[in-house]
Design a protein around this motif. Structure first.
Motif, PDB file in Angstrom:
ATOM      1  N   ASN A 108      27.910  43.286  13.976  1.00 35.07           N
ATOM      2  CA  ASN A 108      26.985  43.848  15.277  1.00 35.07           C
ATOM      3  C   ASN A 108      27.730  44.785  16.118  1.00 35.07           C
ATOM      4  N   TYR A 109      28.973  45.050  16.098  1.00 35.48           N
ATOM      5  CA  TYR A 109      29.449  46.170  16.908  1.00 35.48           C
ATOM      6  C   TYR A 109      29.961  47.435  16.264  1.00 35.48           C
ATOM      7  N   PHE A 113      34.789  48.825  16.516  1.00 40.29           N
ATOM      8  CA  PHE A 113      34.996  47.979  17.343  1.00 40.29           C
ATOM      9  C   PHE A 113      35.814  46.758  16.978  1.00 40.29           C
TER      10      PHE A 113
END
Length: 190
Positions: A108-109, A113
């Protein structure tokens, strides 16, 4: 390696030039022999210059995780086994921490990240470690924390657990932990 070979070749050219242009005459006396010895020592010093630093760097690369700087699993295993053999009457605990839902951080990031999350977890583990503790990254999102204890093991486990839960930026952090104590499982690392 190219630098070492270049330095070696340049030094050989210096010695060859010395011998070709008058060095033979100098070798007939003590001073000439000393000058030649000094040149040979200089050549050898330049050849091996920096080798200790390179060996140390290679040893660190072989024993540490490149992202976090923590020990890798192989090196941690050796150090843990050595410590248990040196202190057979001591009580030790081995904690394995696995970050829950870490895959979603990468998905998702992004992986950058995810790397920051791993570095954050590393920082938290280091903050909880004493100088004699062993902290390592096993790979992926798994970490190892090995420590000696004299009384109850639970306070240390709870401190590690609470430091690894919460959030990093907006990402929720939670961990699953497994604990093995030498009093229960013995002194073999397997």
């Amino acid at each position: 390696m190219k630098r070492v070979l270049g330095t070696f070749a340049a030094s050989l050219v210096l010695i060859w030039g010395f011998l070709l242009f008058g060095g033979g005459m100098l070798l007939q006396n003590t001073w000439g022999a000393l000058v030649l010895c000094a040149l040979v020592v200089t050549v050898l010093a330049r050849l091996f210059e920096g080798q200790a630093d390179r060996v140390e760097e290679l040893e660190k690369r072989a024993s540490h995780d490149t992202l976090t700087g923590l020990l890798n699993h192989s090196r941690a295993r050796v150090l843990i086994q050595e410590r248990m053999e040196r202190c057979p009457d001591s009580s030790f605990a081995l904690v394995i921490c696995d970050l829950d839902q870490f895959k979603s951080a990468n998905d998702n990031y992004g992986h950058i990240f995810g790397d920051r999350v791993l570095k954050y977890v590393t920082q938290k583990l280091r903050q909880n470690a004493k100088e004699t503790d062993i902290v390592a990254r096993l790979g992926g999102d798994e970490f190892l924390f090995f420590f000696e204890y004299t009384e109850k093991v639970e306070p240390t486990i709870e401190r590690i657990f609470s430091s690894l839960t919460g959030t990093y930026e907006t990402f929720p952090l939670s961990v699953s932990m497994g604990v093995a104590q030498t009093a229960v499982v013995g002194y073999e690392y397997n």
